[in-house]
Design a protein around this motif. Structure first.
Motif, PDB file in Angstrom:
ATOM      1  N   ILE A   1       0.902  -1.069   0.054  1.00  0.00           N
ATOM      2  CA  ILE A   1      -0.133   0.164   0.020  1.00  0.00           C
ATOM      3  C   ILE A   1       0.913   1.277   0.028  1.00  0.00           C
ATOM      4  N   LYS A   2       0.930   2.095  -1.159  1.00  0.00           N
ATOM      5  CA  LYS A   2       1.604   3.264  -0.868  1.00  0.00           C
ATOM      6  C   LYS A   2       0.963   4.336  -0.224  1.00  0.00           C
ATOM      7  N   LYS A   3       1.687   5.319   0.293  1.00  0.00           N
ATOM      8  CA  LYS A   3       1.322   6.370   1.299  1.00  0.00           C
ATOM      9  C   LYS A   3       0.537   7.472   0.172  1.00  0.00           C
ATOM     10  N   SER A   4      -0.794   7.904   0.661  1.00  0.00           N
ATOM     11  CA  SER A   4      -1.148   8.637  -0.141  1.00  0.00           C
ATOM     12  C   SER A   4      -2.140   9.676   1.016  1.00  0.00           C
ATOM     13  N   ASP A   5      -3.360   9.396   0.959  1.00  0.00           N
ATOM     14  CA  ASP A   5      -4.221  10.306   1.946  1.00  0.00           C
ATOM     15  C   ASP A   5      -3.662  10.343   3.368  1.00  0.00           C
ATOM     16  N   GLU A   6      -4.098  11.393   3.976  1.00  0.00           N
ATOM     17  CA  GLU A   6      -3.882  11.753   5.662  1.00  0.00           C
ATOM     18  C   GLU A   6      -4.187  10.781   6.358  1.00  0.00           C
ATOM     19  N   ASN A   7      -5.374  10.027   5.975  1.00  0.00           N
ATOM     20  CA  ASN A   7      -6.009   8.755   6.989  1.00  0.00           C
ATOM     21  C   ASN A   7      -5.994   7.579   6.118  1.00  0.00           C
ATOM     22  N   LEU A   8      -5.588   6.376   6.764  1.00  0.00           N
ATOM     23  CA  LEU A   8      -6.040   5.261   6.030  1.00  0.00           C
ATOM     24  C   LEU A   8      -6.846   4.377   6.768  1.00  0.00           C
ATOM     25  N   VAL A   9      -7.918   3.824   6.343  1.00  0.00           N
ATOM     26  CA  VAL A   9      -8.707   2.880   6.964  1.00  0.00           C
ATOM     27  C   VAL A   9      -8.543   1.706   6.490  1.00  0.00           C
ATOM     28  N   ILE A  10      -8.630   0.776   7.477  1.00  0.00           N
ATOM     29  CA  ILE A  10      -8.376  -0.794   6.940  1.00  0.00           C
ATOM     30  C   ILE A  10      -9.541  -1.547   7.841  1.00  0.00           C
ATOM     31  N   GLU A  11     -10.322  -1.978   6.795  1.00  0.00           N
ATOM     32  CA  GLU A  11     -11.518  -2.821   7.342  1.00  0.00           C
ATOM     33  C   GLU A  11     -11.126  -4.100   8.113  1.00  0.00           C
ATOM     34  N   LEU A  12     -11.658  -4.370   9.292  1.00  0.00           N
ATOM     35  CA  LEU A  12     -11.030  -5.806   9.812  1.00  0.00           C
ATOM     36  C   LEU A  12     -12.300  -6.700  10.008  1.00  0.00           C
ATOM     37  N   VAL A  13     -12.129  -7.880  10.098  1.00  0.00           N
ATOM     38  CA  VAL A  13     -12.981  -8.956  10.266  1.00  0.00           C
ATOM     39  C   VAL A  13     -12.693  -9.907  11.266  1.00  0.00           C
ATOM     40  N   LYS A  14     -13.765 -10.209  12.117  1.00  0.00           N
ATOM     41  CA  LYS A  14     -13.217 -11.156  13.051  1.00  0.00           C
ATOM     42  C   LYS A  14     -12.508 -12.525  12.632  1.00  0.00           C
ATOM     43  N   ASN A  15     -11.728 -12.871  13.515  1.00  0.00           N
ATOM     44  CA  ASN A  15     -10.783 -14.206  13.531  1.00  0.00           C
ATOM     45  C   ASN A  15     -11.563 -15.290  13.880  1.00  0.00           C
ATOM     46  N   PRO A  16     -11.333 -16.567  13.732  1.00  0.00           N
ATOM     47  CA  PRO A  16     -12.035 -17.516  14.230  1.00  0.00           C
ATOM     48  C   PRO A  16     -11.475 -17.576  15.739  1.00  0.00           C
ATOM     49  N   ASP A  17     -12.424 -17.719  16.852  1.00  0.00           N
ATOM     50  CA  ASP A  17     -11.988 -17.779  18.112  1.00  0.00           C
ATOM     51  C   ASP A  17     -11.653 -19.560  18.319  1.00  0.00           C
ATOM     52  N   ILE A  18     -10.334 -19.769  18.229  1.00  0.00           N
ATOM     53  CA  ILE A  18      -9.899 -20.992  18.125  1.00  0.00           C
ATOM     54  C   ILE A  18     -10.047 -21.796  19.504  1.00  0.00           C
ATOM     55  N   LEU A  19     -10.146 -21.350  20.438  1.00  0.00           N
ATOM     56  CA  LEU A  19     -10.225 -22.018  21.894  1.00  0.00           C
ATOM     57  C   LEU A  19     -11.742 -22.306  22.051  1.00  0.00           C
ATOM     58  N   ALA A  20     -12.441 -21.192  21.466  1.00  0.00           N
ATOM     59  CA  ALA A  20     -14.228 -21.337  21.775  1.00  0.00           C
ATOM     60  C   ALA A  20     -14.303 -22.563  20.853  1.00  0.00           C
ATOM     61  N   TRP A  21     -13.812 -22.689  19.852  1.00  0.00           N
ATOM     62  CA  TRP A  21     -13.980 -23.704  18.775  1.00  0.00           C
ATOM     63  C   TRP A  21     -13.897 -25.134  19.530  1.00  0.00           C
TER      64      TRP A  21
END
Ligand code: CTP
Length: 403
Positions: free
Chosen positions: A294-314
């Motif tokens: 990812i190249k440096k551009s705008d003042e802010n960078l937003v990265i959308e995150l999604v939940k990982n599996p909860d391995i212990l709960a599984w």
């Protein structure tokens, strides 16, 4: 060595005279000693010397010439906790390596279920001969423990390697054998399968950056070492770490991401008796893994995150009644309250709690301060300790819980 039953096999070499001293040492340490001689060895030392010192009859042939009674090699082998052959001549060595049994000593060796220790003795050229080396390697691969010959003056007048180890040295090896054998008996996790997760996970943002955390993996590796010391077979799945570990009973699987750790867990958890989940798994990962930097551009960078599996709960959802599942809780506040929730929600038997507010506790250091809560509401608080000591506390608590 008190009360241990040692069968002493003597083959025909000049070093046979040293066996008299060996018997005295073993008897002084409280062992019960019986001697079996090859016919040739009685030319070097009188059976009367050995029977007097050992306080037991000496057997040389398959039957006793005076009484006609059978010298039962199978009974000899069953009687003994350990078979020591000293001196071991090149001839007896060669017979052992191919399974020949044309005398009582060799037949007893073949009947022996327990350990055999040998102390070779021969002239230097015989000891250096490739055949001797090959035969020694062969009996070693059959599980025989070889006390190497020493260097010094030989009966031939030559000087070199081939002298039988001194009686004191042989006695020391025997003592070592018995003490390590006792250690095996007190291993509390013998034949148990232990599954451990360790380290951080790295979740790629782009080819050069990731979301990770400060976990070093030390705690999980120390737990693995302690479980191996206790005789367990260990499957250790670890996120990126500089640590390494190797052991015949260890399967070490390296992963990067939470998803990879989850896949390994799904394959292995069902085989485990105990699961200890110490990994600091990233709860979220970038939704889109970008294939170019990812190249440096705008003042802010937003990265959308999604939940990982909860391995212990599984693992908790897929837990068999006899499996023991242990999780970790690292909190900055409300440690007990949050840990109780994790214990219940993830269907755990025990939870190891550490607070980042405790000095010396947590991720990357060499010490940790823990408390362990179980699903029967028992809470144990431990002092600040080194991570190996903490690992031992954790395993002792798990063992006590399961008894
Ligand atoms: N764990 C896991 N998989 C995850 C997150 C956590 O296996 N995706 C395990 C950890 O190995 C640890 C336990 O769950 O044994 C608790 O981890 P922790 O990060 O303290 O708790 P979380 O369940 O992630 O909850 P929170 O971050 O909100 O405290």
């Amino acid at each position: 060595m008190l009360g241990k039953r040692i069968l002493l096999g003597i083959s025909g070499g000049i070093a046979a005279y040293k066996v008299a001293y060996l018997i005295r040492i073993l008897k002084k340490k409280g062992a019960d000693v019986k001697c079996i001689m090859t016919p040739a060895s009685s030319d070097f030392i009188s059976p009367l010397v050995l029977s007097t010192l050992s306080n037991n009859p000496v057997q040389i042939e398959f039957w006793d010439r005076k009484t006609g009674g059978w010298n039962n090699h199978v009974e000899n082998a069953l009687w003994a906790d350990l078979f020591v052959i000293a001196p071991l001549t090149a001839n007896t060595l060669s017979a052992m390596s191919v399974g020949a049994c044309d005398n009582l000593l060799l037949a007893t060796y073949l009947s022996m279920k327990g350990k055999t220790i040998v102390a070779p003795a021969m002239d230097l050229d015989m000891y250096a001969h490739p055949t001797t080396k090959r035969n020694l390697a062969l009996i070693k691969s059959d599980g025989v423990l070889v006390i190497p010959a020493e260097s010094g003056e030989l009966a031939s007048g030559l000087d070199g390697e081939g002298r039988m180890a001194e009686p004191e040295g042989i006695a020391k090896e025997i003592e070592l054998f018995f003490s390590s054998e006792e250690n095996i008996h007190i291993q509390k996790l013998k034949n148990k399968q232990v599954f451990i997760t360790a380290g951080p996970t790295y979740e790629a943002i782009d080819p050069v950056r990731f979301i990770g955390n400060h976990s070093s993996g030390k705690m999980g590796f120390e737990i693995a070492k302690e479980a191996l010391n206790q005789g367990a077979n260990v499957c250790l799945v670890t996120g990126p770490t500089i640590l390494s570990l190797s052991h015949p009973n260890l399967q070490l699987i390296s992963v990067k991401t939470a998803k990879e750790m989850q896949e390994v867990t799904e394959l292995n958890w069902k085989h485990a008796d105990i699961g200890i989940f110490s990994a600091a798994v990233a709860d979220y990962r970038p939704k889109n893994e970008v294939t170019e930097k990812i190249k440096k551009s705008d003042e802010n960078l937003v990265i959308e995150l999604v939940k990982n599996p909860d391995i212990l709960a599984w693992a908790g959802q897929n837990k068999l009644p006899e499996q023991i599942l242990v999780g970790f809780a690292l909190e900055t506040n409300n440690l007990l309250e949050n840990s109780v929730k994790k214990l219940e929600n993830k269907n755990l038997n025990l939870i190891v709690m550490n607070s980042l507010q405790d000095k010396g506790a947590g991720f990357s250091g060499d010490t940790n301060k823990i408390s362990i809560l179980d699903d029967r509401n028992k809470l144990i608080n431990f002092e600040l300790k080194s991570k190996p000591e903490v690992a031992s506390d954790i395993l002792v608590t798990i063992i006590n819980y399961s008894c």
